[in-house]
Design an enzyme around this catalytic site. Structure first.
Site, short mmCIF file in Angstrom:
data_model
loop_
_atom_site.label_atom_id
_atom_site.label_comp_id
_atom_site.label_asym_id
_atom_site.label_seq_id
_atom_site.Cartn_x
_atom_site.Cartn_y
_atom_site.Cartn_z
N HIS A 54 42.29 24.58 -20.02
CA HIS A 54 41.17 25.26 -19.37
C HIS A 54 40.64 24.39 -18.25
O HIS A 54 40.57 23.17 -18.41
CB HIS A 54 40.07 25.51 -20.40
CG HIS A 54 38.84 26.11 -19.81
ND1 HIS A 54 38.78 27.45 -19.45
CD2 HIS A 54 37.62 25.58 -19.52
CE1 HIS A 54 37.58 27.70 -18.95
NE2 HIS A 54 36.86 26.59 -18.98
N GLU A 103 82.43 26.93 2.72
CA GLU A 103 81.29 27.70 3.25
C GLU A 103 81.55 27.98 4.73
O GLU A 103 81.92 27.10 5.48
CB GLU A 103 79.99 26.91 3.04
CG GLU A 103 78.77 27.50 3.73
CD GLU A 103 78.47 28.96 3.39
OE1 GLU A 103 78.43 29.32 2.21
OE2 GLU A 103 78.29 29.76 4.34
N CYS A 117 69.75 32.42 0.51
CA CYS A 117 68.51 31.95 -0.12
C CYS A 117 67.82 30.86 0.70
O CYS A 117 66.66 30.99 1.09
CB CYS A 117 68.83 31.46 -1.53
SG CYS A 117 67.50 30.60 -2.34
P1 FAD Z 1 74.43 34.08 -0.91
O1 FAD Z 1 73.13 33.38 -0.92
O2 FAD Z 1 74.56 35.33 -0.10
O3 FAD Z 1 75.52 33.01 -0.46
C1 FAD Z 1 76.84 33.36 -0.24
C2 FAD Z 1 77.45 32.36 0.72
O4 FAD Z 1 78.83 32.63 0.82
C3 FAD Z 1 76.89 32.45 2.13
O5 FAD Z 1 76.43 31.18 2.53
C4 FAD Z 1 78.07 32.94 2.97
O6 FAD Z 1 78.06 32.40 4.28
C5 FAD Z 1 79.24 32.45 2.16
N1 FAD Z 1 80.48 33.22 2.37
C6 FAD Z 1 80.64 34.56 2.33
N2 FAD Z 1 81.93 34.90 2.52
C7 FAD Z 1 82.60 33.74 2.68
C8 FAD Z 1 83.97 33.42 2.91
N3 FAD Z 1 84.89 34.37 2.99
N4 FAD Z 1 84.31 32.10 3.04
C9 FAD Z 1 83.38 31.13 2.95
N5 FAD Z 1 82.08 31.37 2.72
C10 FAD Z 1 81.69 32.65 2.59
N6 FAD Z 1 65.87 35.89 -4.50
C11 FAD Z 1 65.01 35.29 -5.34
O7 FAD Z 1 65.38 35.03 -6.49
N7 FAD Z 1 63.74 34.96 -4.96
C12 FAD Z 1 63.28 35.22 -3.71
O8 FAD Z 1 62.13 34.91 -3.39
C13 FAD Z 1 64.16 35.86 -2.81
N8 FAD Z 1 63.76 36.14 -1.54
C14 FAD Z 1 64.65 36.72 -0.68
C15 FAD Z 1 64.20 37.00 0.62
C16 FAD Z 1 65.06 37.61 1.53
C17 FAD Z 1 64.56 37.91 2.91
C18 FAD Z 1 66.39 37.92 1.15
C19 FAD Z 1 67.34 38.54 2.13
C20 FAD Z 1 66.84 37.64 -0.14
C21 FAD Z 1 65.96 37.05 -1.06
N9 FAD Z 1 66.36 36.77 -2.37
C22 FAD Z 1 65.48 36.19 -3.25
C23 FAD Z 1 67.72 37.08 -2.85
C24 FAD Z 1 68.59 35.81 -2.83
O9 FAD Z 1 68.58 35.28 -1.53
C25 FAD Z 1 70.01 36.18 -3.26
O10 FAD Z 1 69.98 36.82 -4.52
C26 FAD Z 1 70.86 34.91 -3.35
O11 FAD Z 1 70.92 34.24 -2.12
C27 FAD Z 1 72.27 35.26 -3.83
O12 FAD Z 1 72.99 34.07 -3.95
P2 FAD Z 1 74.60 34.04 -3.84
O13 FAD Z 1 74.96 32.61 -4.04
O14 FAD Z 1 75.17 35.06 -4.73
O15 FAD Z 1 74.93 34.50 -2.37
#
Ligand code: FAD
Ligand code: NAI
Length: 472
Positions: A448, A35, A43
């Protein structure tokens, strides 16, 4: 450069990557997770969790103002944004610390740094990690790409987190702006737009399509649209943000309306919330030969396999519904597959919730989608206003709607607008996943007085058997 060997390496510790790594650890697969920025991904740090914290705070702020109806007199509430931010950070820290503990407790090695693929050899795929103390190489037969997504920046609207905010900036404001224009009437724009409207900001939403939240059930959206109007939020539809200029004491946004006319809106800050894009650059995908589509999403099949053997991809990086629970499910499926179990991303529905006020929650097909698939429908709707529980908690906006096939009565979709919808929708997801018919929901005793009775009554209404409304 140091080298370490693993059975699986997960890149990215968001709600896709970290559950994948934990499950791999549980299944005794030697795993490392890399990470670069924050445990828990978007998230936990700048997405779901902090946004729900500020949404709750804004709702509490609004509710205090409405307590008079129940005989509770309080002074006009004020908000200390510094304190709100500190509380929000505390919530995030508890969760992100918990993720580290869970990973370690399941025997997963955590590697801090930025990873990239560097090709493969007979012993597996090579992943180079650039960390604070230099580079190291991890070699693994299986690699899970879970690098997530970031906000899409509208051309000409460079985010500076002062005038032009993205969701991360909007979640971190230390003051309540006087005026805010939200570009994009989708999930983020409406969730965060409502927060600031409740705290006193004059909010304008600029949406390019003819409707806000275009993918959600139209009747549900109608309820939220009426609430926005009541709150004084101006919603401009068929309106595209074109450009903006800084006038020193304000920003002026130029908007193109239907028919090409131009309008301007004065504001203090602009929140850009027009979607997200995958973090697929600088990941060495071309070196490894991993295919992406023309928008940069990594292509993966229903077993989350990319075109390169042993390289999987999950979460926002592969597109589809960009939701945390979808990423988590994919992470768990991938872990099972790598451990040699039978698994696939084989689901009937991915529920979705928009945490507006009232909330909209949805599982399965909308009426339009079901009709487009050739179904004739039975639709039952039950208003919260007819529910004892909703009245007794002074929150009666909204309804539950159950859509089923007219002949088989199989439940095709459930759409709920109202507070508590986010929790009520899981019953609907279970029903759809199990191929339930409307009578299954109706015959199940619901306690209920609870809001869950609305779901049962909506199923009964689809069958013409609702007790607490007149069946039509
Ligand atoms: P991410 O959460 O984007 O995690 C990817 C990780 O990979 C990051 O920590 C990043 O730093 C790391 N990374 C990237 N490239 C590299 C690399 N080259 N080397 C090492 N690490 C790397 N979804 C819901 O279901 N419910 C909600 O209520 C909701 N609310 C949201 C509110 C906001 C404001 C936002 C922006 C999004 C929201 N979402 C919600 C969407 C949700 O956050 C995403 O769908 C989810 O985080 C995707 O998960 P992921 O693991 O695919 O990626
Ligand atoms: P979104 O896709 O939900 O909404 C973007 C909106 O912007 C659309 O309605 C689109 O028509 C509009 N738009 C695009 N270009 C425009 C322009 N130039 N001018 C005016 N309008 C324009 O995207 P958003 O809100 O940025 O959220 C990104 C994603 O994050 C969501 O799709 C969702 O997957 C996830 N998310 C989920 C949440 C939840 O589950 N409760 C909360 C927040 C985000």
């Amino acid at each position: 450069m140091s080298e370490a060997r693993y059975d699986a390496v997960v890149i990215g510790a968001g709600p896709g990557g970290y559950p994948a790594a934990i499950r791999l650890g549980q299944l005794k697969v030697k795993t490392a997770i890399i990470e670069r920025e924050y445990m828990g991904g978007v998230c936990l740090n700048v997405g779901c969790i902090p946004s729900k914290a500020v949404i709750h705070a804004a709702k509490t702020f609004e509710k205090i103002g409405q307590a008079d109806a129940m005989g509770i007199q309080v002074a006009r509430p004020t908000i200390d944004m510094g304190k709100l931010q500190a509380w929000k950070r505390g919530v995030v820290t508890k969760l992100t610390t918990g993720v580290r503990t869970l990973l370690k407790g399941n025997g997963v090695d955590i590697v801090d740094g930025t990873a990239r693929l560097a090709g493969s050899g007979p012993d597996g795929h090579r992943v180079i990690v650039q960390g604070a103390r230099g580079e190291q190489t991890l070699i693994a037969r299986n690699v899970v790409l879970a690098t997530g997504s970031r906000p899409f920046e509208i051309p000409g609207f460079a985010t500076d987190q002062k005038r032009i905010l993205d969701s991360t900036g909007a979640l971190a404001l230390d003051h309540v702006p006087g005026r805010m224009v939200v570009i994009g009437g989708g999930y983020i724009g409406l969730e965060l737009g409502m927060v600031y409207a409740k705290l006193g900001t004059k909010v304008t939403v600029v949406e390019a399509l003819p409707s806000i939240l275009a993918s959600m059930d139209k009747d549900c959206v109608g309820v939220v649209a009426r609430k926005l109007k009541k709150m004084g939020v101006e919603v401009m539809v068929n309106a595209k943000a074109r450009s903006w200029r800084d006038q020193g004491d304000r920003a002026v946004l130029e908007v193109e309306l239907a028919g090409g006319q131009l309008a301007t809106v004065d504001t203090d800050v602009i929140l850009g919330s027009v979607g997200r894009r995958p973090n697929s650059e600088d990941l060495g995908l071309e070196v490894a030969g991993v295919a992406v589509d023309k928008r940069g999403y990594v292509q993966a099949d229903d077993h989350l396999r990319t075109n390169v053997g042993g390289i999987y991809a999950i979460g926002d990086l592969i597109g589809g519904m960009m939701l945390a629970h979808k990423a988590t499910k994919e992470g768990e499926v991938v872990a099972e597959l790598i451990a040699g179990h039978k698994a696939a991303m084989d689901v009937r529905t991915i529920p979705a919730v928009v945490f507006t006020d009232p909330e909209i929650a949805s599982a399965g097909l909308t009426e339009d989608e079901a009709r487009a698939k050739g179904h004739t429908l039975k639709v039952g709707k039950f208003p919260f206003a007819a529910l004892g529980r909703a009245l007794s908690v002074n929150d009666t906006e909204g309804f539950a709607k159950v859509i089923c096939d007219a002949t088989s009565e199989e439940i095709l979709g459930v759409h709920i607008v109202g507070n508590g919808a986010s929790d009520l929708i899981s019953e609907a997801a279970l029903a759809i996943e199990m191929g339930a018919v409307a009578q299954d929901l109706n015959l199940t005793i619901h306690p209920h007085p609870t809001l869950s009775e609305a779901v049962r009554e909506a199923a009964a209404a689809a069958l013409g058997e609702a007790v607490h409304i007149i069946n039509r």
